[in-house]
Design a protein around this motif. Structure first.
Motif: not given
Length: 150
Positions: A74-86, A88-89, A113-120
Motif C-alpha cells: 500500500l505504501l511504497g515498497n513494503s507491506m505493512l505486515k513487514d513494516s509493523f510485524p508485532f 500484524f501478529q 487485544r488491547n496494546f501493551q505499553d511497548w506497542e504504543i
C-alpha cells in the motif's frame, strides 16, 4: 511479466475468464498457481514469475475495496505486515481490505487485544504512516510499477 500486469489491470476479458476457470482465483491480482506435475501450460510458466512481479509493484488504494491492508504494498515498497510485524501478529483480520479499516475518513485498524505499553509507539507510527494515504470513493485501485507515485 506483461501478462501478470494485464491480469491485474483488466477487469473483464475472455482470456482472463479462461485463466480463472482453469486455475481458480487466489485473489483479485492473480489466479492460483498450478501445482500439477503433468503438462506445461503457458500460464503455468507465466505464473512462475508472480513472486518477482509482486516484488516490483505497489498499489494505489482508490476506494480500498480490493487492496488488502496488511498484505499488499500500500505504501511504497513494503507491506505493512513487514513494516509493523508485532501489530500484524495481533491484527484481528490479517486478510482485511483497506476499506474495512476506514471509518468516516479516519484510519481505524482493528486488533485482537488491547496494546501493551511497548506497542504504543508502533501503533502511533502506523497511524502516522497511514495519514498520508487517502481513499477516494469514486476511484478504482491501480497497480503501480515499482515505487512510483502515479
Amino acid at each position: 511479466m506483461k501478462w501478470l500486469w494485464r491480469y491485474g489491470q483488466t477487469e473483464v476479458g475472455f482470456w482472463k475468464d479462461v485463466i480463472k476457470a482453469k486455475y481458480g482465483i487466489q485473489d483479485h491480482w492473480c489466479p492460483k498457481e498450478s501445482n500439477e506435475p503433468h503438462g506445461v501450460g503457458v500460464w503455468k510458466h507465466i505464473s512462475s514469475f508472480q513472486d518477482d512481479f509482486f516484488w516490483e509493484v505497489s498499489f494505489k488504494a482508490g476506494n480500498g475495496l480490493k487492496i488488502r491492508f496488511w498484505q499488499d504494498k500500500l505504501l511504497g515498497n513494503s507491506m505493512l505486515k513487514d513494516s509493523f510485524p508485532f501489530l500484524f501478529q495481533i491484527a484481528s483480520n490479517k486478510e482485511a481490505i483497506i476499506a474495512q479499516y476506514r471509518d468516516n475518513n479516519f484510519w481505524a485498524p482493528i486488533f485482537r487485544r488491547n496494546f501493551q505499553d511497548w506497542e504504543i509507539n508502533d501503533i502511533f507510527s502506523l497511524l502516522e504512516t497511514l495519514e498520508s494515504t487517502t481513499l477516494v470513493v469514486e476511484d478504482q485501485y491501480r497497480i503501480l510499477w515499482g515505487n512510483s507515485k502515479e
